[in-house]
Design a protein around this motif. Sequence first.
Motif, mmCIF file in Angstrom:
data_model
loop_
_atom_site.group_PDB
_atom_site.id
_atom_site.type_symbol
_atom_site.label_atom_id
_atom_site.label_comp_id
_atom_site.label_asym_id
_atom_site.label_seq_id
_atom_site.Cartn_x
_atom_site.Cartn_y
_atom_site.Cartn_z
ATOM 1 N N PHE A 94 42.799 49.993 45.069
ATOM 2 C CA PHE A 94 43.423 50.104 46.390
ATOM 3 C C PHE A 94 44.389 48.952 46.622
ATOM 4 N N VAL A 95 45.176 49.070 47.680
ATOM 5 C CA VAL A 95 46.189 48.043 47.937
ATOM 6 C C VAL A 95 45.585 46.739 48.428
ATOM 7 N N ASP A 144 56.608 58.186 43.331
ATOM 8 C CA ASP A 144 55.314 58.266 42.643
ATOM 9 C C ASP A 144 54.172 57.813 43.547
ATOM 10 N N HIS A 145 53.084 58.537 43.484
ATOM 11 C CA HIS A 145 51.847 58.166 44.185
ATOM 12 C C HIS A 145 50.737 59.083 43.683
ATOM 13 N N THR A 146 49.511 58.777 44.065
ATOM 14 C CA THR A 146 48.405 59.669 43.753
ATOM 15 C C THR A 146 47.611 59.901 45.026
ATOM 16 N N TYR A 147 47.697 61.095 45.514
ATOM 17 C CA TYR A 147 47.061 61.566 46.738
ATOM 18 C C TYR A 147 47.483 60.808 47.993
ATOM 19 N N TYR A 148 47.216 59.522 48.118
ATOM 20 C CA TYR A 148 47.571 58.847 49.367
ATOM 21 C C TYR A 148 48.230 57.510 49.018
ATOM 22 N N GLY A 149 49.569 57.541 48.995
ATOM 23 C CA GLY A 149 50.337 56.411 48.508
ATOM 24 C C GLY A 149 50.174 55.133 49.304
ATOM 25 N N LYS A 150 49.827 55.254 50.572
ATOM 26 C CA LYS A 150 49.680 54.052 51.410
ATOM 27 C C LYS A 150 48.539 53.171 50.939
ATOM 28 N N VAL A 151 47.529 53.763 50.342
ATOM 29 C CA VAL A 151 46.346 52.968 49.988
ATOM 30 C C VAL A 151 46.027 52.940 48.487
ATOM 31 N N VAL A 209 44.126 50.592 57.504
ATOM 32 C CA VAL A 209 45.502 50.062 57.435
ATOM 33 C C VAL A 209 45.943 49.610 58.818
ATOM 34 N N VAL A 210 46.369 48.343 58.899
ATOM 35 C CA VAL A 210 46.763 47.807 60.217
ATOM 36 C C VAL A 210 48.277 47.687 60.317
#
Length: 281
Positions: free
Chosen positions: A232-233, A115-122, A280-281
């Motif tokens: 955001f994360v 599951d995610h929405t468009y860009y899961g990383k953020v 994101v680092v």
Amino acid sequence: MQVYVSVDMEGIAGVVHVDQTRRTGHDYERARRWMTLEANAAVLGAFDAGARAVLVNDSHGDMRNLLIEELDPRAEILSGSLKPRSMVEGVAAQFQVALFVGYHAGAGSRAGVLDHTYYGKVVQRCRLGHDGVPLREVNEALLNAIVCGMYDVPVGMVTGDSTTCAQTRELLGDIVTVQVKEAITRYAARSASPEHARAKIREGARHAVQRAAARELRPYRPAPPHVLEIDFVNSACADAAELVPGTRRVSGTATRYDAPDGEVLLKVIQAWTILAGSTVV
Ligand code: ZN
């Protein structure tokens, strides 16, 4: 009858892990073939129902996943990125129905495969409200349906896991949903075989296109403004998203935007997430 197809990867039968959905993953080459053949099943179902043209939009990751030589030669393919309308690039008034294949649950779902929405990383959560409709959690099928609705194109079918199908029925109402796997956790599912999944999708697409021909489907056109809110994360992501003019900061990690239409909505989501991703680092 012209049919538009948008194809993602997380909701394809057998897919349960990023090792299958990332270009560098070990099982990616197999999974992209499953994705292509499920897309093709929708294409075949559309032609079964009398479509005279089908456009397939590759909607996953870098949008260069589909194996063009394995798609029915009657279909056209739209691939590559960046696309201003992203997962629904190319949708236009000439289409009578849109079919979403391989879709997945929205970010933060319980038991939604990948599951995610468009860009899961953020993106941790994505909420959307409209004039007279309060903010609620949404998924990509809903966001993309708004863009289709701008062109009076109804979404006729969504395929994916059990959670995606349930969410989509709740958000979009009476459309064909084809469940190809039952989500158990984020990284586990009980799946139909690829062959069985394709048969179900072909049948679902045929039914959806027939319903569109009979004018039984309505485009999704909620009243603007579309109020977008993303958690955001971390706050660095929100700092970056806030650079987009018109963005309001609503908490340390969340931003909000009032979009006048679906295309602006998708552009803001992309601008926010690309900027946030750069932190994101
Ligand atoms: Zn995807």
